[in-house]
Structures are given as C-alpha cells and as structure tokens.
Write an enzyme that holds these catalytic residues in place. Structure first.
Site, PDB file in Angstrom:
ATOM      1  N   LYS A 261     -11.472   4.352   1.792  1.00 35.57           N
ATOM      2  CA  LYS A 261     -10.547   3.565   1.202  1.00 35.57           C
ATOM      3  C   LYS A 261     -11.075   2.637   0.246  1.00 35.57           C
ATOM      4  O   LYS A 261     -11.269   1.423   0.775  1.00 35.57           O
ATOM      5  CB  LYS A 261      -9.593   3.062   2.422  1.00 35.57           C
ATOM      6  CG  LYS A 261      -8.334   2.466   1.760  1.00 35.57           C
ATOM      7  CD  LYS A 261      -7.499   2.070   3.144  1.00 35.57           C
ATOM      8  CE  LYS A 261      -6.194   1.517   2.523  1.00 35.57           C
ATOM      9  NZ  LYS A 261      -5.235   1.179   3.586  1.00 35.57           N
TER      10      LYS A 261
ATOM     11  N   GLU B  73       0.861  -1.056  -0.034  1.00 37.90           N
ATOM     12  CA  GLU B  73      -0.122  -0.202  -0.098  1.00 37.90           C
ATOM     13  C   GLU B  73       1.002   1.335  -0.077  1.00 37.90           C
ATOM     14  O   GLU B  73       0.579   2.246  -0.653  1.00 37.90           O
ATOM     15  CB  GLU B  73      -0.917   0.079   1.181  1.00 37.90           C
ATOM     16  CG  GLU B  73      -2.023  -1.164   1.339  1.00 37.90           C
ATOM     17  CD  GLU B  73      -2.915  -0.902   2.676  1.00 37.90           C
ATOM     18  OE1 GLU B  73      -3.932  -0.477   2.319  1.00 37.90           O
ATOM     19  OE2 GLU B  73      -2.141  -1.169   3.669  1.00 37.90           O
TER      20      GLU B  73
END
Length: 131
Positions: free
Chosen positions: A101, A24
């Site tokens: 997200k 990420e």
C-alpha cells in the site's frame, strides 16, 4: 503432487478502495501485489503448452479484479482474499501473497508498507508427505 516449482509475478498494480479511513474508501488508491505460486511445472515443461500450467496473465487479471472488488479494512484481509481465490485453481499447491500500500496514510516518511501471507491448499501434498 511434488510442488517444488514456483511461478512468480511481481508488481501487479490495481486500484481499490480499501482502508480503515473514510477517505481511503471514498477516494481509493493504488495497491501493488506480488505473488508466488507453488506448482508442479513438469507437465508444462514436457508439452510446452500453456494449458498445462498456470496462466500468469490470467492470474494477474484476476488479482486486479479482486483488488477492485468490495472494500475491506485491512491488507491482511485483502491478501487472504487473493490467496483463497488462487488456491482454488487446479495445480496450485500453495501461494505467497504480498500486498503493498504505497500511499498508506502514515504521517511520517516511509518507503513501503506491505503484508505478506502464505497459504497452502487443503488438498495439496507438499514434498516430504506433509499436507
């Protein structure tokens, strides 16, 4: 200040490298931010001048900068970063920030994951006299 008015900005999209996992932070992903700013809009309503209100275009640009800044692990921290920054603006008594997200690394199908926080400026006087 009687901050009962709101300026709402939804769906601000920004790229960042936030998350717990190495991929990420390496690859990054899109985040989506929704904001509600508690402000007193009476002066702007009287003058019809953008300088007498919170310029939501500038707020959106600042949110994009903050999401693109130094990575953090948690959405909670990112939301607090945004809230703390926006509370430094003159006239902002309180703020609600939701950070979505959409590409979170969740191993099952999901529609959304988000964190919402609410913060009040230490100098703000809310209706009813509460601070």
């Amino acid at each position: 200040m009687d901050a009962t008015d709101e300026i709402v900005l939804t769906g601000v999209r920004a790229f960042g490298h936030h998350g717990v996992y190495a991929h990420e932070r390496r690859d990054g992903q899109e985040f989506v931010v929704d904001l509600t700013l508690s402000v007193d809009t009476r002066r702007a309503a009287e003058t019809d001048e953008v300088t007498d209100t919170i310029h939501y275009g500038e707020v959106a640009e600042r949110v994009v900068e903050l999401v693109g800044a130094e990575p953090v692990n948690l959405l909670e921290r990112l939301a607090a970063r945004i809230a703390d920054d926006l509370l430094t603006r003159d006239g902002v008594a309180a703020v609600t920030v939701t950070v979505h997200k959409p590409a979170a690394p969740i191993p099952v199908p999901f529609a959304d994951v988000a964190v919402t926080i609410r913060r009040t400026a230490p100098h703000a006087s809310m209706p009813g006299g509460a601070a």
